[in-house]
Write a protein that holds these residues in place. Structure first.
Motif, short mmCIF file in Angstrom:
data_model
loop_
_atom_site.label_atom_id
_atom_site.label_comp_id
_atom_site.label_asym_id
_atom_site.label_seq_id
_atom_site.Cartn_x
_atom_site.Cartn_y
_atom_site.Cartn_z
N SER A 191 -14.29 -84.51 -22.44
CA SER A 191 -13.69 -83.15 -22.25
C SER A 191 -14.43 -81.83 -22.61
O SER A 191 -15.49 -82.41 -23.57
CB SER A 191 -12.33 -83.01 -22.93
OG SER A 191 -11.49 -84.20 -22.58
N VAL A 192 -14.33 -80.93 -21.85
CA VAL A 192 -15.41 -79.81 -22.26
C VAL A 192 -14.29 -78.54 -22.46
O VAL A 192 -13.25 -78.26 -21.94
CB VAL A 192 -16.33 -79.48 -21.10
CG1 VAL A 192 -17.03 -78.11 -21.35
CG2 VAL A 192 -17.12 -80.64 -21.07
N LEU A 193 -14.58 -77.73 -23.50
CA LEU A 193 -14.00 -76.62 -23.70
C LEU A 193 -14.93 -75.40 -23.61
O LEU A 193 -16.05 -75.12 -24.27
CB LEU A 193 -13.51 -76.36 -25.25
CG LEU A 193 -12.44 -74.96 -25.35
CD1 LEU A 193 -11.32 -75.24 -24.77
CD2 LEU A 193 -12.22 -75.18 -26.96
N VAL A 194 -14.58 -74.45 -22.66
CA VAL A 194 -15.53 -73.15 -22.20
C VAL A 194 -14.78 -72.08 -22.89
O VAL A 194 -13.59 -71.84 -22.40
CB VAL A 194 -15.72 -73.11 -20.80
CG1 VAL A 194 -16.56 -72.02 -20.54
CG2 VAL A 194 -16.00 -74.34 -20.19
N VAL A 195 -15.24 -71.40 -23.68
CA VAL A 195 -15.07 -70.12 -24.49
C VAL A 195 -15.86 -68.85 -23.90
O VAL A 195 -17.08 -69.13 -24.08
CB VAL A 195 -14.91 -70.28 -25.94
CG1 VAL A 195 -14.41 -68.98 -26.65
CG2 VAL A 195 -14.37 -71.66 -26.43
#
Length: 462
Positions: free
Chosen positions: A167-171
């Motif tokens: 999973s990737v979280l892009v902020v």
């Protein structure tokens, strides 16, 4: 006769070069272009007079860390065969070629390098369009504009993340380009052939978003039908959930369970369904702040943020603004059938001094708006910039109007009248502290007419 034969040979040589189907580019030992045929000119959308007798590095731009195959061949003395290269011409247009490059030797020393290039730019575009039709993701890492250290670092991190299914979280702030990175990760991954499904979680209320994500079983509620959710639709591919912090806490808990168990249950159903989906989520605020204000579950953050990418705002990478400006001008030149070549130095100063709260999206809209106000002009000036942009930057106040517009200098009456009109309007607008409605009333003209004159005369105001 010898000179005449030599000139005839040169004409034949030039004719042959201009009629072959490959691009030919030759540089001398100093890296200056000395041969540039017609096909190469078409391939790179360049006029040969803008290339010949100029250093290669002054004409073309190469991504950070990459070197021209011509210059590499010149430096190493080794041939380069079938190498794919992506670079930009002097207008910021992206070019992709497959190159075969050879050193030119004389008496054991390198006197130059020759490149034979085949155009794959159109092929790349077709592949991209087909990819878009197939999985909904059209952007790749090559389409992300910027050479600043901050953006290059994020791109490299994203490329590494693309190798796995974590999973990737892009902020990033609104307009910073989060979805460009998300789509690029999908298209660079082993899931590129699978579907790419995107959903903004703030676009719908929880009562609808839950059924949309997880699907519904027949009879779950009045009118409910058997319908797969986005998780099932994204099977084998990527599901992008934007503004994940807008989901309610109970729905975030259900999402966390789906991520941990790798299964979902449709609303009203009694059985779980296994899923094989990569989740990429995005936030437009600091995740720690979102957790502290109870807009994001801490456990969901840790589960999503296996890899966390922070997209820098435009104000932190202003060195990319010239590249972005060229990119957007080229884009709208094609859409609007225009031939705008760039922006004035004054506009560039405005752009570099502005904080860009709307980030890259704001810059794009400013360029689009300016080009909508142009007629036959080829350079964007302050007269073309939207009024609200000039007012917000406050940059206009830095430039003073002529203090004595009616000085002794002799000018044509039309020019003198324009100077005085601009000066007088400037004074009235300043008097009313930038309030256009009050200024227009005092001048005895409509608000729309005043705004038109402000743009036409290039009057700067706060």
């Amino acid at each position: 006769m010898a000179n005449e034969s030599h000139e005839t040979f040169l004409r034949i040589y030039a004719h042959i070069l201009d009629n072959i189907s490959e691009g030919v580019h030759v540089i001398d030992a100093q890296g200056t272009s000395i041969v540039y045929n017609r096909k190469m000119s078409e391939l790179e959308a360049m006029n040969k007079h803008d290339v010949l007798n100029r250093p290669l590095t002054e004409v073309f731009q190469f991504p950070q860390g990459q070197e021209s195959t011509l210059l590499r061949c010149l430096r190493t003395g080794k041939s380069v065969r079938n190498v794919r290269q992506t670079y930009f011409n002097d207008k910021g247009i992206e070019i992709t070629t497959i190159n075969n490059t050879f050193p030119l030797m004389e008496d054991g020393r390198i006197i130059g390098a020759m490149e034979i290039a085949n155009d794959v730019t159109k092929m790349e575009r077709l592949i991209r369009e087909n990819l878009w039709d197939k999985n909904g993701a059209r952007y790749t890492f090559d389409t992300i504009i910027g050479d600043s250290p901050s953006i290059r670092e994020v791109i490299e991190s994203a490329k590494r993340a693309a190798r796995t299914s974590s999973s990737v979280l892009v902020v990033g702030e609104t307009g910073a380009g989060k979805e460009l990175f998300v789509q690029s990760i999908h298209n660079a991954s082993l899931r590129a052939g699978g579907p790419f499904i995107s959903q903004n979680c703030a676009a719908l209320p929880d009562t609808l978003i839950e059924g949309l994500l997880f699907g519904t079983a027949r009879g779950a509620f009045t009118g409910a039908v058997e319908r797969p959710g986005l998780f099932e639709q994204a099977e084998g591919g990527t599901l992008f959930l934007d503004e994940i912090n807008s989901l309610s806490m109970p729905l975030q808990a259900k999402l966390l369970r789906a991520l941990q168990e790798k299964s979902i249950r449709r609303i009203g159903d009694t059985k779980d369904r296994a899923i094989d989906v990569r989740i990429i989520a995005a936030l437009n605020e600091d995740p720690i702040e979102a957790i502290s204000q109870q807009r994001l579950r801490k456990d969901l953050y840790y589960r999503l943020g296996v890899v966390t990418l922070f997209i820098p705002p435009l104000r932190e990478r202003k060195e990319d603004i010239p590249l972005l400006v060229n990119h957007f001008i080229c884009k709208y030149n094609q859409l609007f059938q225009m031939d705008v070549t760039g922006i004035s130095e004054e506009v560039m100063r405005f752009f570099l001094s502005h904080d860009w709260p709307g980030n890259v999206r704001e810059l794009q809209h400013v360029i689009e708006g300016a080009m909508n106000l142009m007629t036959d002009e080829t350079v964007i000036t302050t007269a073309h910039l939207p009024y609200h942009f000039l007012r917000r930057t406050g940059s206009a106040a830095k430039e003073k109007m002529p203090v004595q517009p009616l000085a002794d200098e002799i000018k044509p009456l039309k020019e003198k009248m324009r100077e005085f009109e601009a000066y007088y309007i400037q004074r009235v607008v300043e008097k009313h502290k930038g309030n256009i409605s009050r200024s227009a009333r005092e001048l005895g003209i409509s608000r729309q007419s005043l705004q038109y004159r402000l743009r036409k005369l290039g009057v700067k105001h706060t």
